[in-house]
Motif scaffolding. Structure first.
Motif, mmCIF file in Angstrom:
data_model
loop_
_atom_site.group_PDB
_atom_site.id
_atom_site.type_symbol
_atom_site.label_atom_id
_atom_site.label_comp_id
_atom_site.label_asym_id
_atom_site.label_seq_id
_atom_site.Cartn_x
_atom_site.Cartn_y
_atom_site.Cartn_z
ATOM 1 N N GLU A 71 -22.356 -3.175 66.452
ATOM 2 C CA GLU A 71 -23.037 -2.226 66.962
ATOM 3 C C GLU A 71 -24.547 -2.321 67.181
ATOM 4 O O GLU A 71 -25.230 -2.284 68.009
ATOM 5 C CB GLU A 71 -22.741 -0.944 66.889
ATOM 6 N N LEU A 74 -25.538 -5.035 69.424
ATOM 7 C CA LEU A 74 -25.175 -4.894 70.726
ATOM 8 C C LEU A 74 -26.481 -3.804 71.258
ATOM 9 O O LEU A 74 -27.037 -3.959 72.402
ATOM 10 C CB LEU A 74 -23.760 -3.867 70.766
ATOM 11 N N ILE A 93 -23.072 4.142 71.701
ATOM 12 C CA ILE A 93 -22.807 2.921 70.930
ATOM 13 C C ILE A 93 -22.480 3.245 69.434
ATOM 14 O O ILE A 93 -21.917 2.589 68.614
ATOM 15 C CB ILE A 93 -24.033 1.996 71.300
#
Length: 154
Positions: A71, A74, A93
């Motif tokens: 994450e 990301l 997220i």
């Protein structure tokens, strides 16, 4: 009948987690097989329950670490590619990692409860006490609520 999510995660992470915990394999079994037996241990006494909760907490925490790293990467990519995005995107997220961390902490809370109460309370499991300690629904509900609260602060 629903699948045991903790056991599914344990099957995926049994090898690395059993090496990390330095699990001593039973005769004729690998470390991972011995660890999986601990995660799915039947509840006969307080020691079995402690081992089960500790094993499951470690599995969920390792899953949190892996998910949290993914994450984080990301978020960096999304920030670079799209620039400023609403907070809701970043909260969405962060939600899976927050959930996995919360489940890990619920298992540690159960472990502390068993450890700091008299052993006689846990030798004859029955009724609501057994359901609260072994069923995954209460821990997933509590963890889900905690994860939403934590993710909303991101």
């Amino acid at each position: 009948m629903s699948a045991d999510v903790g056991l599914l995660l344990a099957r995926l992470l049994a090898g690395p987690v059993s090496r990390m915990l330095d699990v001593v394999p039973d005769e004729g079994q690998s470390r991972a097989q011995t660890f999986l037996m601990e995660v799915a241990a039947p509840w006969e006494d307080a020691a079995d329950l402690l081992l089960r909760q500790l094993s499951r907490s470690v599995v969920w925490f390792v899953a949190f670490c892996v998910t949290g790293l993914a994450e984080l990467l990301l978020v960096v990519v999304v920030s670079i590619v799209f620039g400023d995005l609403p907070d809701v995107v970043f909260q969405a997220i962060a939600l899976p990692a927050a959930f996995m961390f919360a489940v890990s902490m619920v298992h540690l809370l159960k472990l502390a409860l068993v450890h700091y109460t008299p052993e006689a309370w846990w030798t004859a499991p029955a009724g609501l006490k057994k359901w609260l300690m072994l069923a995954q629904l209460p821990e997933l509900v509590v963890a889900g609520i905690a994860a939403v609260l934590v993710a909303s602060t991101v």
